[in-house]
Write a protein that holds these residues in place. Structure first.
Motif, mmCIF file in Angstrom:
data_model
loop_
_atom_site.group_PDB
_atom_site.id
_atom_site.type_symbol
_atom_site.label_atom_id
_atom_site.label_comp_id
_atom_site.label_asym_id
_atom_site.label_seq_id
_atom_site.Cartn_x
_atom_site.Cartn_y
_atom_site.Cartn_z
ATOM 1 N N ALA A 1 37.057 -23.803 63.878
ATOM 2 C CA ALA A 1 35.847 -23.768 63.058
ATOM 3 C C ALA A 1 35.889 -22.584 62.088
ATOM 4 C CB ALA A 1 34.613 -23.671 63.953
ATOM 5 N N ARG A 2 36.409 -21.457 62.549
ATOM 6 C CA ARG A 2 36.504 -20.274 61.672
ATOM 7 C C ARG A 2 37.468 -20.545 60.517
ATOM 8 N NH1 ARG A 2 34.615 -15.237 62.259
ATOM 9 N NH2 ARG A 2 34.136 -15.465 64.470
ATOM 10 N N GLN A 3 38.554 -21.272 60.782
ATOM 11 C CA GLN A 3 39.484 -21.646 59.706
ATOM 12 C C GLN A 3 38.783 -22.518 58.668
ATOM 13 O OE1 GLN A 3 43.397 -23.198 60.975
ATOM 14 N NE2 GLN A 3 42.993 -22.344 62.996
ATOM 15 N N ILE A 4 37.961 -23.463 59.153
ATOM 16 C CA ILE A 4 37.239 -24.336 58.229
ATOM 17 C C ILE A 4 36.195 -23.552 57.438
ATOM 18 C CG2 ILE A 4 35.567 -26.243 58.126
ATOM 19 C CD1 ILE A 4 37.223 -27.655 60.234
ATOM 20 N N LYS A 5 35.556 -22.585 58.079
ATOM 21 C CA LYS A 5 34.569 -21.743 57.390
ATOM 22 C C LYS A 5 35.190 -21.066 56.173
ATOM 23 C CE LYS A 5 30.518 -19.454 57.351
ATOM 24 N NZ LYS A 5 29.218 -20.122 57.222
ATOM 25 N N ALA A 6 36.460 -20.647 56.309
ATOM 26 C CA ALA A 6 37.144 -19.972 55.203
ATOM 27 C C ALA A 6 37.451 -20.938 54.064
ATOM 28 C CB ALA A 6 38.436 -19.328 55.707
ATOM 29 N N LYS A 7 37.720 -22.207 54.392
ATOM 30 C CA LYS A 7 38.103 -23.190 53.372
ATOM 31 C C LYS A 7 36.936 -24.030 52.874
ATOM 32 C CE LYS A 7 42.839 -23.605 55.093
ATOM 33 N NZ LYS A 7 43.860 -24.476 55.684
ATOM 34 N N LYS A 8 35.947 -24.240 53.750
ATOM 35 C CA LYS A 8 34.782 -25.064 53.405
ATOM 36 C C LYS A 8 33.508 -24.314 53.809
ATOM 37 C CE LYS A 8 36.564 -29.256 52.282
ATOM 38 N NZ LYS A 8 36.274 -29.918 50.990
ATOM 39 N N PRO A 9 33.177 -23.233 53.094
ATOM 40 C CA PRO A 9 32.011 -22.427 53.483
ATOM 41 C C PRO A 9 30.690 -23.187 53.429
ATOM 42 C CG PRO A 9 32.867 -21.733 51.340
ATOM 43 C CD PRO A 9 33.864 -22.685 51.911
ATOM 44 N N ASP A 10 30.668 -24.341 52.718
ATOM 45 C CA ASP A 10 29.436 -25.118 52.630
ATOM 46 C C ASP A 10 29.282 -26.100 53.790
ATOM 47 O OD1 ASP A 10 31.601 -26.609 51.768
ATOM 48 O OD2 ASP A 10 30.421 -27.798 50.340
ATOM 49 N N ALA A 11 30.256 -26.126 54.708
ATOM 50 C CA ALA A 11 30.125 -26.981 55.896
ATOM 51 C C ALA A 11 28.973 -26.474 56.760
ATOM 52 C CB ALA A 11 31.429 -26.979 56.690
ATOM 53 N N VAL A 12 28.490 -27.335 57.638
ATOM 54 C CA VAL A 12 27.375 -26.986 58.522
ATOM 55 C C VAL A 12 27.938 -26.788 59.926
ATOM 56 C CG1 VAL A 12 25.134 -27.718 59.421
ATOM 57 C CG2 VAL A 12 25.842 -28.411 57.116
ATOM 58 N N PHE A 13 27.689 -25.612 60.510
ATOM 59 C CA PHE A 13 28.289 -25.247 61.785
ATOM 60 C C PHE A 13 27.224 -25.234 62.882
ATOM 61 C CE2 PHE A 13 31.019 -23.805 58.465
ATOM 62 C CZ PHE A 13 32.299 -24.000 58.944
ATOM 63 N N VAL A 14 27.464 -26.050 63.920
ATOM 64 C CA VAL A 14 26.495 -26.209 65.014
ATOM 65 C C VAL A 14 27.178 -25.869 66.336
ATOM 66 C CG1 VAL A 14 24.912 -27.788 66.184
ATOM 67 C CG2 VAL A 14 25.373 -28.086 63.729
ATOM 68 N N PHE A 15 26.574 -24.967 67.091
ATOM 69 C CA PHE A 15 27.122 -24.520 68.380
ATOM 70 C C PHE A 15 26.224 -25.057 69.489
ATOM 71 C CE2 PHE A 15 28.483 -21.009 71.364
ATOM 72 C CZ PHE A 15 29.843 -21.292 71.320
ATOM 73 N N ILE A 16 26.794 -25.853 70.389
ATOM 74 C CA ILE A 16 26.028 -26.448 71.484
ATOM 75 C C ILE A 16 26.359 -25.725 72.790
ATOM 76 C CG2 ILE A 16 25.605 -28.560 72.821
ATOM 77 C CD1 ILE A 16 26.262 -30.180 70.339
ATOM 78 N N ILE A 17 25.322 -25.240 73.463
ATOM 79 C CA ILE A 17 25.522 -24.451 74.682
ATOM 80 C C ILE A 17 24.602 -24.956 75.802
ATOM 81 C CG2 ILE A 17 26.219 -22.388 73.423
ATOM 82 C CD1 ILE A 17 23.380 -21.262 73.888
#
Length: 201
Positions: free
Chosen positions: A109-125
């Motif tokens: 996910a961190r790799q994608i954040k660097a390439k696609k900062p406009d992606a939406v990141f959801v953490f399920i716990i």
């Protein structure tokens, strides 16, 4: 009103035992605006697996070439096999108006954040580490040692997950799925994604 807005990329992560798969499948059930990304892998196809459906199957040389040419949004190695998310597949789906969903670990996910900062990141716990342990024990698939390893990994993921946009606490799968579905809908309705409709007025 014609909906010609682009799709959004949703990256879902969370520790093993958090119930991600259950929440995700409940959230997208009946939605026609979502699809899962198909990963690239160097592992051999299992019986009944079809290239392009479960995975895109490639050899190690081709995988390394894809990494070299920046054809993957993220990649990692698990149990001597390499896996990655193909950039073109994802971008084609987004261009067609579909939301794309990825279920990957925090490092990917961190790799994608660097390439696609406009992606939406959801953490399920889960609601607590105690509940996570209970769920892992209840699955009955891991030894006590493996469960301890998963709990250690979960704590590491929590420490690394400071860049996620949303955190869903899965204390009830139905409620958690409704939260995820609401996030998907809200992100689709953001002004930045639909500003073109104002310009057409």
């Amino acid at each position: 009103m014609k909906m010609n807005d682009k799709g959004r990329l949703f990256v879902i992560s969370g520790p093993s035992g958090a119930g991600k798969s259950t929440v995700v499948f409940k959230a997208i059930e009946g939605r026609d605006d979502m699809c899962f990304s198909t990963s690239v892998t160097t592992r051999k196809p299992r019986p009944n697996e079809v290239d392009g459906r479960e995975y895109f199957f490639v050899d190690l040389d081709r995988f390394r070439e894809m990494v070299e040419n920046d054809e993957l949004l993220e990649h990692a190695e698990y149990v001597a096999n390499s896996y990655g998310t193909p950039r073109k597949y994802v971008e084609d789906k987004l261009e067609s108006g579909l939301n794309v969903l990825l279920d990957i670990e925090v490092q990917g996910a961190r790799q994608i954040k660097a390439k696609k900062p406009d992606a939406v990141f959801v953490f399920i716990i889960p609601p607590s580490m105690e509940e996570l342990r209970r769920r892992l024990v209840a699955r009955g698939t891991d030894s006590e040692r493996a469960i301890e390893a998963r709990l250690i990994r979960a704590r590491q993921e929590y420490a690394e997950a400071d860049f996620y946009d949303y955190i869903i606490v899965n204390d009830d799968a139905e409620r958690a799925a409704k939260e995820l579905s609401a996030i998907i809908t809200a992100e689709r309705c953001k002004a930045e994604n639909r500003i073109n409709f104002l310009k057409e007025a």
